[in-house]
Design an enzyme around this catalytic site. Structure first.
Site, PDB file in Angstrom:
ATOM      1  N   THR A  52      -6.420   3.375  -4.572  1.00  0.00           N
ATOM      2  CA  THR A  52      -6.004   4.587  -5.692  1.00  0.00           C
ATOM      3  C   THR A  52      -5.213   3.690  -6.402  1.00  0.00           C
ATOM      4  O   THR A  52      -4.917   4.055  -7.751  1.00  0.00           O
ATOM      5  CB  THR A  52      -4.956   5.342  -4.554  1.00  0.00           C
ATOM      6  OG1 THR A  52      -5.770   6.010  -4.016  1.00  0.00           O
ATOM      7  CG2 THR A  52      -4.185   6.356  -5.663  1.00  0.00           C
TER       8      THR A  52
ATOM      9  N   CYS B 212     -10.949   3.119   0.410  1.00  0.00           N
ATOM     10  CA  CYS B 212      -9.478   3.243   0.819  1.00  0.00           C
ATOM     11  C   CYS B 212      -9.409   3.002   1.957  1.00  0.00           C
ATOM     12  O   CYS B 212      -9.958   2.879   3.348  1.00  0.00           O
ATOM     13  CB  CYS B 212      -9.529   5.332   1.243  1.00  0.00           C
ATOM     14  SG  CYS B 212      -7.269   5.243   1.157  1.00  0.00           S
TER      15      CYS B 212
ATOM     16  N   CYS C  31      -4.250  -1.348  -1.638  1.00  0.00           N
ATOM     17  CA  CYS C  31      -4.507   0.201  -2.223  1.00  0.00           C
ATOM     18  C   CYS C  31      -6.201   0.616  -3.345  1.00  0.00           C
ATOM     19  O   CYS C  31      -4.781  -0.053  -4.058  1.00  0.00           O
ATOM     20  CB  CYS C  31      -3.647   1.297  -2.931  1.00  0.00           C
ATOM     21  SG  CYS C  31      -3.072   2.886  -2.439  1.00  0.00           S
TER      22      CYS C  31
ATOM     23  N   GLU D 188      -2.266   8.561   8.389  1.00  0.00           N
ATOM     24  CA  GLU D 188      -0.683   8.029   8.459  1.00  0.00           C
ATOM     25  C   GLU D 188      -0.061   9.256   9.256  1.00  0.00           C
ATOM     26  O   GLU D 188       0.920   8.182   9.988  1.00  0.00           O
ATOM     27  CB  GLU D 188      -0.191   8.922   7.036  1.00  0.00           C
ATOM     28  CG  GLU D 188      -0.286   8.240   5.362  1.00  0.00           C
ATOM     29  CD  GLU D 188       0.253   7.046   5.836  1.00  0.00           C
ATOM     30  OE1 GLU D 188       1.503   6.504   6.431  1.00  0.00           O
ATOM     31  OE2 GLU D 188      -0.178   5.875   5.376  1.00  0.00           O
TER      32      GLU D 188
ATOM     33  N   HIS E 200      -7.287   3.133   4.217  1.00  0.00           N
ATOM     34  CA  HIS E 200      -7.239   3.968   5.578  1.00  0.00           C
ATOM     35  C   HIS E 200      -8.377   4.154   5.930  1.00  0.00           C
ATOM     36  O   HIS E 200      -8.197   4.676   7.554  1.00  0.00           O
ATOM     37  CB  HIS E 200      -6.231   5.110   5.419  1.00  0.00           C
ATOM     38  CG  HIS E 200      -4.657   5.054   4.762  1.00  0.00           C
ATOM     39  ND1 HIS E 200      -4.252   4.548   3.667  1.00  0.00           N
ATOM     40  CD2 HIS E 200      -3.625   5.736   5.634  1.00  0.00           C
ATOM     41  CE1 HIS E 200      -3.338   5.093   3.763  1.00  0.00           C
ATOM     42  NE2 HIS E 200      -2.645   5.551   4.741  1.00  0.00           N
TER      43      HIS E 200
ATOM     44  N   ASP F  96       0.794  -1.354  -0.149  1.00  0.00           N
ATOM     45  CA  ASP F  96      -0.445   0.403  -0.628  1.00  0.00           C
ATOM     46  C   ASP F  96       0.853   1.140   0.381  1.00  0.00           C
ATOM     47  O   ASP F  96       2.006   1.405  -0.141  1.00  0.00           O
ATOM     48  CB  ASP F  96      -0.575   0.425   1.647  1.00  0.00           C
ATOM     49  CG  ASP F  96      -1.746   1.284   1.559  1.00  0.00           C
ATOM     50  OD1 ASP F  96      -2.444   1.670   0.688  1.00  0.00           O
ATOM     51  OD2 ASP F  96      -1.739   2.261   2.790  1.00  0.00           O
ATOM     52  N   SER F  97       0.317   2.107  -0.073  1.00  0.00           N
ATOM     53  CA  SER F  97       0.878   3.564  -0.015  1.00  0.00           C
ATOM     54  C   SER F  97       1.435   4.452   1.750  1.00  0.00           C
ATOM     55  O   SER F  97       2.585   4.876   1.543  1.00  0.00           O
ATOM     56  CB  SER F  97      -0.175   4.832  -0.168  1.00  0.00           C
ATOM     57  OG  SER F  97      -0.779   4.690   0.478  1.00  0.00           O
TER      58      SER F  97
HETATM   59  N1  DGL Z   1      -4.719   3.506   1.277  1.00  0.00           N
HETATM   60  C1  DGL Z   1      -5.040   4.374  -0.832  1.00  0.00           C
HETATM   61  C2  DGL Z   1      -6.142   3.945  -1.318  1.00  0.00           C
HETATM   62  O1  DGL Z   1      -6.865   2.762  -0.446  1.00  0.00           O
HETATM   63  C3  DGL Z   1      -4.352   5.297  -0.730  1.00  0.00           C
HETATM   64  C4  DGL Z   1      -4.162   6.395   0.366  1.00  0.00           C
HETATM   65  C5  DGL Z   1      -3.115   7.141   0.619  1.00  0.00           C
HETATM   66  O2  DGL Z   1      -1.752   7.549  -0.201  1.00  0.00           O
HETATM   67  O3  DGL Z   1      -3.228   8.208  -0.923  1.00  0.00           O
HETATM   68  O4  DGL Z   1      -6.671   4.876  -1.442  1.00  0.00           O
END
Ligand code: DGL
Length: 297
Positions: free
Chosen positions: A76, A184, A74, A152, A186, A11-12
């Site tokens: 994104t 997302c 992720c 984060e 997160h 993931d990011s």
């Molecule tokens: N956790 C990521 C997602 O599911 C991206 C969050 C990010 O880095 O902006 O899209």
């Protein structure tokens, strides 16, 4: 044997740990390697070409770890199309599920909200999918640019987070949605707060449940289930590994787990031998490491 290799999740940043947790519950014997690009998170508003470049580096790292399957934890990244990406590597990729079918079956009114990053919302994948399955549905999409960075930073319920969340949820409340997709990885950290703000009658969909079941199905179909594994987990981050560990504690008992840092500079040039040796030494014996090193030299 390939069966014994770990599953790689990335993931990011720390968002993918919410997917890790679902996989771990469902597949206690599988070894899992997690990589979070905390040094370059958030990805949510980055240009597509840049994200693809980052993903390529992470994939090469995953290839060197030696994984049997990559899980894109992720959204994104997933909306950029994981099938095409996996053509370039020696393992398949499973993207994070969209959660749209689960949302359609949970929703009574077919008024569905989607919370996600700017890139994911701009891509429009959730809306397209929902309308393809039910053209009568009403979909309300909300980009939440500040949420992933706040998570984060370890803010899971602070004043700033509550303020921004209230603002993002207002249009969904006005639209009287009865179901909301957490688009997302997160956002499941914020489930209690989102539920409190939307009310108990609104159903929240965490697509990671479906992702975990798709990963399990993939392993079964490809005869890659590790029946004798010990369920070991290794976590790597490109920055703030210690902080990641503290936040992970919200999801699972991470006290005994190793959260290591792979510096960004190292990640960008991970084919240089010293880094590679370090990474390889953690996972392979000397002979295997030597063979793998020869492959990239
Ligand atoms: N956790 C990521 C997602 O599911 C991206 C969050 C990010 O880095 O902006 O899209």
């Amino acid at each position: 044997m390939k069966v014994n290799l770990p599953i790689g999740i990335f993931d990011s940043g720390i968002g993918g740990l919410t997917v890790y947790e679902k996989l771990r519950q469902r597949m206690p014997k599988e070894d899992i390697i997690y990589f979070g690009d905390t040094g370059r998170a958030p990805y949510g508003a980055r240009p597509e070409a840049e994200i693809r470049l980052f993903v390529d580096g992470i994939m090469r790292l995953m290839s060197l770890f030696g994984i049997k399957l990559g899980v894109v934890a992720c959204n994104t990244i997933t909306v950029l199309g994981t099938e095409k990406m996996s053509e370039r590597y020696n393992f398949d990729l499973v993207g994070n599920s969209s959660g749209t079918l689960a949302a359609l079956s949970a929703s009574r009114t077919k008024r569905i909200g989607v919370l996600a990053t700017e890139n994911t919302i701009a891509n429009g994948m959730h809306k397209r999918e929902i309308l393809r399955h039910n053209p009568e549905a009403k979909v309300f999409c909300q980009a939440c640019p500040s949420l992933a960075p706040l998570v984060e930073a370890g803010d899971l319920s602070g004043i700033r987070l509550r303020h921004d969340l209230r603002r993002y949820l207002l249009p969904l409340r006005k639209a009287k949605v009865d179901t909301v997709i957490l688009g997302c990885t997160h956002y499941p950290y914020l489930t209690p707060l989102i539920q409190e703000m939307l009310g108990a009658e609104v159903t929240l969909i965490d697509p990671a449940d479906e992702t975990a079941s798709r990963v399990e199905a993939y392993l079964q179909q490809n005869k890659l289930v590790n029946e004798d594994g010990h369920g070991e987990s290794s976590f790597y981050f490109s920055a703030k590994a210690e902080q990641a560990k503290i936040i992970a504690q919200q999801l699972f008992d991470a006290r005994m787990a190793t959260f290591a840092q792979i510096e960004l500079a190292e990640l960008e040039s991970f084919c240089r031998q010293p880094v590679l040796r370090k990474v390889l030494a953690q996972h392979f014996d000397a002979t295997q490491s030597r063979e793998l090193l020869q492959q990239v030299e």
